[in-house]
Design a protein around this motif. Sequence first.
Motif, short mmCIF file in Angstrom:
data_model
loop_
_atom_site.label_atom_id
_atom_site.label_comp_id
_atom_site.label_asym_id
_atom_site.label_seq_id
_atom_site.Cartn_x
_atom_site.Cartn_y
_atom_site.Cartn_z
N MET A 85 9.54 -1.91 1.39
CA MET A 85 8.89 -3.09 0.79
C MET A 85 7.51 -2.69 0.27
SD MET A 85 8.87 -6.45 0.25
CE MET A 85 10.06 -7.31 1.27
N SER A 86 7.22 -3.10 -0.96
CA SER A 86 5.92 -2.72 -1.51
C SER A 86 4.80 -3.60 -0.96
CB SER A 86 5.95 -2.80 -3.04
OG SER A 86 6.18 -4.11 -3.42
N ARG A 87 3.61 -3.03 -0.96
CA ARG A 87 2.41 -3.78 -0.54
C ARG A 87 1.52 -3.97 -1.75
NH1 ARG A 87 0.52 0.46 3.95
NH2 ARG A 87 0.98 1.76 2.17
N LEU A 88 0.65 -4.96 -1.65
CA LEU A 88 -0.37 -5.10 -2.69
C LEU A 88 -1.61 -4.33 -2.23
CD1 LEU A 88 -0.11 -8.94 -3.48
CD2 LEU A 88 1.07 -7.02 -4.61
N ARG A 144 -6.41 5.28 -1.03
CA ARG A 144 -6.00 6.51 -0.33
C ARG A 144 -4.91 6.22 0.69
NH1 ARG A 144 -11.31 7.53 1.07
NH2 ARG A 144 -10.63 7.88 3.22
N ALA A 145 -4.94 4.99 1.23
CA ALA A 145 -3.94 4.66 2.26
C ALA A 145 -2.63 4.17 1.65
CB ALA A 145 -4.52 3.58 3.18
N ALA A 146 -2.62 3.99 0.33
CA ALA A 146 -1.43 3.39 -0.31
C ALA A 146 -0.56 4.47 -0.97
CB ALA A 146 -1.88 2.38 -1.34
N ASP A 147 0.61 4.02 -1.42
CA ASP A 147 1.58 4.94 -2.01
C ASP A 147 1.86 4.50 -3.45
OD1 ASP A 147 3.78 6.29 -2.83
OD2 ASP A 147 5.05 5.76 -1.10
N PRO A 148 1.43 5.31 -4.44
CA PRO A 148 1.58 4.89 -5.84
C PRO A 148 3.04 4.70 -6.25
CG PRO A 148 0.68 7.13 -5.70
CD PRO A 148 0.77 6.61 -4.31
N SER A 149 3.94 5.30 -5.51
CA SER A 149 5.34 5.15 -5.91
C SER A 149 5.92 3.80 -5.45
CB SER A 149 6.19 6.31 -5.38
OG SER A 149 6.26 6.21 -3.98
N ALA A 208 -2.82 7.32 -13.95
CA ALA A 208 -2.56 8.19 -12.79
C ALA A 208 -1.25 7.81 -12.08
CB ALA A 208 -3.73 8.10 -11.81
N GLY A 209 -0.50 6.87 -12.68
CA GLY A 209 0.83 6.56 -12.14
C GLY A 209 0.92 5.31 -11.30
N TRP A 210 -0.15 4.55 -11.17
CA TRP A 210 -0.10 3.33 -10.37
C TRP A 210 0.45 2.17 -11.21
CZ3 TRP A 210 -1.43 2.96 -5.23
CH2 TRP A 210 -2.17 4.02 -4.69
N ARG A 211 1.12 1.26 -10.54
CA ARG A 211 1.43 -0.02 -11.19
C ARG A 211 0.25 -0.95 -10.89
NH1 ARG A 211 6.06 -4.28 -9.50
NH2 ARG A 211 5.49 -5.86 -11.05
N GLU A 236 2.35 -8.02 2.38
CA GLU A 236 1.11 -7.53 3.00
C GLU A 236 0.17 -7.04 1.93
OE1 GLU A 236 1.15 -4.20 5.69
OE2 GLU A 236 3.33 -4.35 5.69
N VAL A 237 -1.13 -7.05 2.29
CA VAL A 237 -2.15 -6.55 1.37
C VAL A 237 -2.98 -5.49 2.08
CG1 VAL A 237 -4.18 -7.15 -0.01
CG2 VAL A 237 -2.32 -8.80 0.23
N LEU A 238 -3.26 -4.41 1.36
CA LEU A 238 -4.21 -3.41 1.85
C LEU A 238 -5.49 -3.60 1.06
CD1 LEU A 238 -2.57 0.13 1.88
CD2 LEU A 238 -3.87 -0.95 3.73
#
Length: 508
Positions: free
Chosen positions: A1-4, A20-25, A65-68, A98-100
């Motif tokens: 599940m993706s996070r915001l 830094r804690a998130a995953d661009p994919s 840089a590949g982020w949505r 969830e949100v980071l």
Amino acid sequence: MSRLVLVLGDQLTEEIAALRAADPSQDIVVMAEVRDETSYVRHHPKKIAFLFASMRKFAERLRGAGWRVLYTPLDDPENAGSICGELLRRADETGATEVLATEPGEWRLIETLRHCPVPVALCEDDRFIASHAEFESWAEGRKSLRMEYFYREMRRKTGLLMEGDTPAGDKWNFDHENRKPAPDEIANDGPPRFDPDATVEEVLDLVEREFASNFGDVRPFWFATDREEARGALDHFVTHALPCFGDYQDAMLDGHRFLYHAVISPYLNAGLLSPLEVCRAAEAAWRDGRAPINAVEGFIRQIIGWREYVRGIYFLEGPDYTARNALGHDRRLPDFYWGARTHMRCLAQSVAQTREEAYAHHIQRLMVTGNFALLAGVDPAEVHDWYLAVYADAYEWVEAPNVIGMSQFADGGIVASKPYVSSGAYINRMSDYCKSCDYAVSRKTGEGACPFNLLYWHFLDRHRERFEGNPRMAQMYRTWDRMDEDRRRTVLREAGAFLDRMEAGETV
Ligand code: FAD
Ligand code: DLZ
Ligand code: SF4
């Protein structure tokens, strides 16, 4: 599940903790221009334009840089108007639960995120050299929290200007070589001016439309709005201004708004520059013989000393800090802070420059606008709102300790060991303002006497009980006490009459 992943307007770096804690994919970045953030004070239009343009460019950079990235411009009809509203809307849209986020630099927004309908996980903002825990442990058990000792810890921690355990040049602080009065010639044209590109132009139009009644000029607009430009501004400063930074740090000149100052605080505070890279660039200039130690040490102290220290104080003291009013001041902020006419040249100049540039340097903020508000007994909450609104670098974590603490003594002496007050003599020594002022700085009383001369004694007299025991103020009280009784009465009467005229809305 993706996070915001929430990125706020003053968090514009790929190194920000939440990214830094998130995953661009998988994870989706949310950025939003929202009314709640543009209206908690009536920000200077240049400040809003700087942030919106920098946010838009940073969003593009992240996409590259590949982020949505889901970006909401202010005039998007779907705009929910608040950070939490936008998070909720984007959560509905994407199915994220969830949100980071990286901890905001203001208690108000931290509280808002804590109560957001979508659960928000807050990462500590580690763009600073001292973490909250480090500052707290430094502060613990100390009777007084003086910046100088904290600064030495930061020098040791970073190794900046250190030769092993010894400070470079065998001294921690070279200030006795600094702070000369203004020179006749300034060999620096000020910061580089960046021509607005299409993104900036679009934002300028929006800001002109939406914030026309806010105090301040949006054009001409010359700030850097991306990392490369901000780095260009830093390099320009190091080459052209840093060598004289220390000498003329406290000088003020009518025709020179920037003197040898860096004008990088908007970039540092928004994330376009990092404090360590700035300090390393300055240190390299000293090591290569391009700038003297007094300049470089003085400059680095502002960043790893003052900047880190005030942030530590803001978070240590808690959300009620901005409401403090140790001196019980309650006067309204005079209209000339918002551009109404005044005969006081120093104030007229500092405010006019603030209106045009959203910038004034430290001594203008401390010893002109701040000094006057303190002498006149203005309610510190009003002073705080003004500074938070009018400068492009103003966020509460840095503005409040400087205003409530350093400038207005409203925290009762946590930041400053004595109030920063002066008569006109100091302003005259450090500037050329008095030469073209309607008042005479040499006149202590009577027709045309400089108001700073009158208000200075009025301040000391009305706060005698609090300050006469302060060893750093004993000399001032001795001077006051040596004046004959008649003279003291005249000073107080004229100061009172000046304040009455000011409150009545007369041009003073
Ligand atoms: P320079 O004089 O070239 O100094 C270099 C850098 O040192 C600055 O960019 C800044 O990052 C840092 N620095 C210097 N002094 C301080 C300080 N006292 N506190 C924190 N950082 C410091 N600074 C802000 O960034 N935001 C504010 O809202 C702000 N409000 C202020 C209000 C008052 C009443 C006073 C007295 C000072 C305030 N300052 C604030 C600190 C300082 O005036 C500005 O950082 C500085 O003028 C920015 O211009 P510059 O980049 O040309 O600084
Ligand atoms: C200052 C500001 C302004 C004017 N507008 C926005 C905005 O529209 N969106 C946003 O994410 N951030 C903005 N900011 C910066 C925030 O107010 C800042 O993050 C907090 O004050 C905490 O420092
Ligand atoms: Fe300011 Fe007084 Fe000098 Fe005028 S004379 S510029 S009011 S300090």
